[in-house]
Write an enzyme that holds these catalytic residues in place. Structure first.
Site, PDB file in Angstrom:
ATOM      1  N   LYS A  22     -34.424  64.806 -33.216  1.00 34.84           N
ATOM      2  CA  LYS A  22     -33.870  65.273 -31.936  1.00 34.84           C
ATOM      3  C   LYS A  22     -32.443  64.778 -31.742  1.00 34.84           C
ATOM      4  O   LYS A  22     -31.549  65.555 -31.380  1.00 34.84           O
ATOM      5  CB  LYS A  22     -34.763  64.764 -30.797  1.00 34.84           C
ATOM      6  CG  LYS A  22     -34.144  64.874 -29.418  1.00 34.84           C
ATOM      7  CD  LYS A  22     -35.065  64.353 -28.349  1.00 34.84           C
ATOM      8  CE  LYS A  22     -34.960  62.877 -28.043  1.00 34.84           C
ATOM      9  NZ  LYS A  22     -33.736  62.471 -27.315  1.00 34.84           N
ATOM     10  N   ASN A  23     -32.227  63.481 -31.991  1.00 37.19           N
ATOM     11  CA  ASN A  23     -30.909  62.918 -31.689  1.00 37.19           C
ATOM     12  C   ASN A  23     -29.830  63.355 -32.674  1.00 37.19           C
ATOM     13  O   ASN A  23     -28.644  63.169 -32.402  1.00 37.19           O
ATOM     14  CB  ASN A  23     -30.979  61.391 -31.628  1.00 37.19           C
ATOM     15  CG  ASN A  23     -31.674  60.913 -30.360  1.00 37.19           C
ATOM     16  OD1 ASN A  23     -32.023  61.725 -29.502  1.00 37.19           O
ATOM     17  ND2 ASN A  23     -31.882  59.614 -30.237  1.00 37.19           N
ATOM     18  N   ARG A  93     -29.760  64.020 -20.146  1.00 37.99           N
ATOM     19  CA  ARG A  93     -28.430  63.409 -20.073  1.00 37.99           C
ATOM     20  C   ARG A  93     -27.560  63.773 -21.270  1.00 37.99           C
ATOM     21  O   ARG A  93     -26.340  63.795 -21.170  1.00 37.99           O
ATOM     22  CB  ARG A  93     -28.575  61.897 -19.984  1.00 37.99           C
ATOM     23  CG  ARG A  93     -29.285  61.441 -18.740  1.00 37.99           C
ATOM     24  CD  ARG A  93     -29.451  59.951 -18.789  1.00 37.99           C
ATOM     25  NE  ARG A  93     -28.241  59.344 -19.275  1.00 37.99           N
ATOM     26  CZ  ARG A  93     -27.156  59.108 -18.537  1.00 37.99           C
ATOM     27  NH1 ARG A  93     -27.169  59.415 -17.265  1.00 37.99           N
ATOM     28  NH2 ARG A  93     -26.088  58.565 -19.065  1.00 37.99           N
ATOM     29  N   CYS A 117     -31.134  57.046 -14.520  1.00 33.13           N
ATOM     30  CA  CYS A 117     -32.385  57.538 -15.098  1.00 33.13           C
ATOM     31  C   CYS A 117     -33.334  56.364 -15.225  1.00 33.13           C
ATOM     32  O   CYS A 117     -32.957  55.231 -14.947  1.00 33.13           O
ATOM     33  CB  CYS A 117     -32.147  58.213 -16.436  1.00 33.13           C
ATOM     34  SG  CYS A 117     -31.796  57.071 -17.746  1.00 33.13           S
ATOM     35  N   ARG A 122     -26.957  54.210 -17.145  1.00 32.46           N
ATOM     36  CA  ARG A 122     -26.420  55.043 -18.220  1.00 32.46           C
ATOM     37  C   ARG A 122     -25.174  55.840 -17.836  1.00 32.46           C
ATOM     38  O   ARG A 122     -25.181  57.071 -17.805  1.00 32.46           O
ATOM     39  CB  ARG A 122     -27.508  55.988 -18.742  1.00 32.46           C
ATOM     40  CG  ARG A 122     -28.671  55.246 -19.335  1.00 32.46           C
ATOM     41  CD  ARG A 122     -29.690  56.149 -19.947  1.00 32.46           C
ATOM     42  NE  ARG A 122     -29.392  56.532 -21.303  1.00 32.46           N
ATOM     43  CZ  ARG A 122     -30.232  57.213 -22.082  1.00 32.46           C
ATOM     44  NH1 ARG A 122     -31.394  57.581 -21.623  1.00 32.46           N
ATOM     45  NH2 ARG A 122     -29.901  57.526 -23.315  1.00 32.46           N
ATOM     46  N   PRO A 123     -24.083  55.150 -17.524  1.00 35.43           N
ATOM     47  CA  PRO A 123     -22.858  55.867 -17.156  1.00 35.43           C
ATOM     48  C   PRO A 123     -22.206  56.546 -18.370  1.00 35.43           C
ATOM     49  O   PRO A 123     -22.655  56.359 -19.501  1.00 35.43           O
ATOM     50  CB  PRO A 123     -21.964  54.757 -16.617  1.00 35.43           C
ATOM     51  CG  PRO A 123     -22.461  53.509 -17.232  1.00 35.43           C
ATOM     52  CD  PRO A 123     -23.919  53.704 -17.548  1.00 35.43           C
ATOM     53  N   VAL A 124     -21.134  57.330 -18.121  1.00 37.96           N
ATOM     54  CA  VAL A 124     -20.431  58.000 -19.231  1.00 37.96           C
ATOM     55  C   VAL A 124     -18.951  57.611 -19.242  1.00 37.96           C
ATOM     56  O   VAL A 124     -18.118  58.334 -19.764  1.00 37.96           O
ATOM     57  CB  VAL A 124     -20.592  59.539 -19.159  1.00 37.96           C
ATOM     58  CG1 VAL A 124     -22.018  59.943 -19.471  1.00 37.96           C
ATOM     59  CG2 VAL A 124     -20.145  60.089 -17.814  1.00 37.96           C
ATOM     60  N   ASP A 306     -34.957  52.405 -29.317  1.00 39.19           N
ATOM     61  CA  ASP A 306     -35.947  53.482 -29.238  1.00 39.19           C
ATOM     62  C   ASP A 306     -37.277  53.126 -29.910  1.00 39.19           C
ATOM     63  O   ASP A 306     -38.221  53.907 -29.870  1.00 39.19           O
ATOM     64  CB  ASP A 306     -35.381  54.768 -29.864  1.00 39.19           C
ATOM     65  CG  ASP A 306     -34.373  55.456 -28.944  1.00 39.19           C
ATOM     66  OD1 ASP A 306     -34.249  55.049 -27.772  1.00 39.19           O
ATOM     67  OD2 ASP A 306     -33.706  56.402 -29.401  1.00 39.19           O
ATOM     68  N   ARG A 398     -40.565  65.913 -24.721  1.00 39.08           N
ATOM     69  CA  ARG A 398     -39.111  65.995 -24.880  1.00 39.08           C
ATOM     70  C   ARG A 398     -38.706  65.538 -26.281  1.00 39.08           C
ATOM     71  O   ARG A 398     -37.669  65.966 -26.785  1.00 39.08           O
ATOM     72  CB  ARG A 398     -38.404  65.083 -23.864  1.00 39.08           C
ATOM     73  CG  ARG A 398     -38.479  65.574 -22.434  1.00 39.08           C
ATOM     74  CD  ARG A 398     -37.648  64.690 -21.546  1.00 39.08           C
ATOM     75  NE  ARG A 398     -36.352  64.444 -22.173  1.00 39.08           N
ATOM     76  CZ  ARG A 398     -35.581  63.398 -21.954  1.00 39.08           C
ATOM     77  NH1 ARG A 398     -35.959  62.485 -21.099  1.00 39.08           N
ATOM     78  NH2 ARG A 398     -34.431  63.248 -22.569  1.00 39.08           N
TER      79      ARG A 398
END
Ligand code: UD1
Length: 419
Positions: A22-23, A93, A117, A122-124, A306, A398
């Protein structure tokens, strides 16, 4: 809402194949925005997050075709919209991954700001600060990031903190920037290397992915490619843990063990017998209880955040006490309260979990709170006495392809209960 009913106690054995990662897939799908030509992606996993990314590209005008071999061809040649709406961003996100490509190819982007979340704020900011250094103008307005740039210009950029999607966003943006971009303090995750390989197969000039410094020489345009998504290392790691907690004997195929060395080494420390060749990993656990292992999560090549929740389960049924330090995300122990409801003995102080191994854990009704937390509850259900019902499993869909089918194939007893 669908639930999973798990009858615990079965020992898992057999072989399974990993799905596509997925990632790795999410930035690759976003990268198709950079190119006028069609891009074909093979081995995409069938997951909710992938569907969401396609929905996002579709909403901007990309055409997505699926052929009889389950390969996806994506054409983002002429987008009609450059906006990622809140309705989609709030569910995933990683939608932020379209920001770099949109800016590079269309000179503008409007992306809903991802909010907090379950696993932290979890900022950007690292993404935005770095894009500014490529010459982008960025405003935050009405909950949206509004970015524009006549032409991105290469620069030397040191990230303030290590970020996986931030590194990917900048790598994608810099492929079409003028001149050379040097990225420092970058993420070294295998998915960064995968994305660089795909972009290079489209004509980008990227070197150093996977190391301390990534160098990108901008090109005028990218061209078509066919690229296959590599196997999901976190899915593989999760199935290895499933074997470890059920005294099982399992081989996961299609995975390069170099992507999981820290996990393999910690599994060996639990007393499991782990063997690997170039594309498979086998585990066999023949102990009444695993040995406890201390873990500190950190960016690759260290232990992946993870896999933290899954290792909480091994430690919870181990003989002894162990410590887990979560250094990547600030609030990633949501699964602990649920595990304690199943009889585990875990206390949390800030980013430190202290796990006292117990003889047995027991089935209960539990609730998934995020993707990897859900995985840990399923693993706990597999080794618990009696029945476990995991609620809110949309989180697991997901990121894990047909998890109950794969685990049942190995001998688990899991039923998906309709909503
Ligand atoms: C990616 C992975 C996710 C994994 C995580 C860490 C994808 C789609 N997701 O998420 O599965 O758990 O890497 O390996 O690849 N941070 C900031 N400012 C920023 C960006 C990040 O403060 O601008 C902080 C985050 O809050 C977090 C840390 O940096 O504490 C690492 O986050 P990051 O590597 O960006 O995670 P993601 O790329 O979102």
């Amino acid at each position: 809402m669908e639930k999973l009913l798990i009858k615990g106690g079965n020992s898992l054995s057999g072989k399974i194949k990993c799905s596509g990662a997925k990632n790795a897939a999410l930035p690759m799908i976003a990268s198709t925005i950079l190119c006028e030509d069609k891009i074909t992606l093979k081995n995409l996993p069938y997951l909710q997050d992938i569907t969401t990314m396609f929905e996002l590209l579709g909403s901007m005008g990309s055409e997505i075709l699926l052929d009889e071999n389950m390969n996806f061809t994506i054409s983002s040649s002429n987008l009609s919209d450059i906006e990622a709406r809140y309705e989609l961003v709030k569910t995933m996100r990683a939608s932020i991954l379209v920001l770099g490509p949109l800016l590079a190819r269309y000179g503008k982007a409007r992306i809903a700001l991802p909010g907090g979340c379950a696993i932290g704020s979890r900022p950007v900011n690292y993404h935005l600060d770095a894009l500014k250094l490529l010459g982008a103008k960025i405003k935050l307005k009405n909950g949206y990031i509004e970015a524009s740039a006549k032409k991105l210009i290469g620069n030397s950029i040191r990230f303030d903190g290590v970020t996986v999607t931030g590194t990917e966003n900048l790598m994608m943006a810099a492929t079409l920037a003028e001149g050379r971009t040097t990225l420092l303090n970058v993420a070294k995750e295998p998915e960064i290397i995968d994305l660089a390989e795909m972009l290079n197969s489209m004509g980008a000039k990227i070197s150093g992915a996977g190391s301390e410094e990534i160098i990108i020489d901008g090109v005028d345009r990218l061209h078509e490619t066919v690229f296959s998504i590599p196997a999901d290392r976190i899915e593989a790691g999760t199935y290895l843990v499933a074997a470890a907690v059920t005294n099982g004997n399992v081989t996961v195929e299609g995975i390069n063990p170099k992507r999981l060395m820290k996990v393999i080494s910690k599994l060996k420390d639990t007393g499991a017998d782990v063997k690997h060749d170039q594309e498979s990993i086998s585990i066999s656990m023949n102990r009444d209880h695993p040995r406890p292992v201390d873990i500190t999560t950190a960016p690759f090549p260290e232990f992946p955040t993870d896999m933290q929740a899954q290792f909480s389960v091994i430690n919870a049924i181990s003989k002894g006490t162990s410590n887990i330090y979560e250094t990547v995300f600030e609030n990633r122990f949501m699964h602990i309260l649920e595990l304690n409801r199943m009889g585990c003995d875990i206390s949390v102080k800030g980013n430190h979990a202290i796990i006292k191994g117990v003889k047995s854990i027991y089935g209960a009704q539990v609730m998934a709170t995020d993707l990897r937390a859900s995985a840990s509850l399923i693993l706990a259900g597999l080794c618990a006495k009696g029945e476990t019902v995991v609620d809110r499993i949309y989180h697991i869909d997901r990121g894990y392809e047909r998890i109950e089918e794969k685990l049942n194939y190995l001998g688990a007893d899991i039923t998906r209960l309709p909503s």
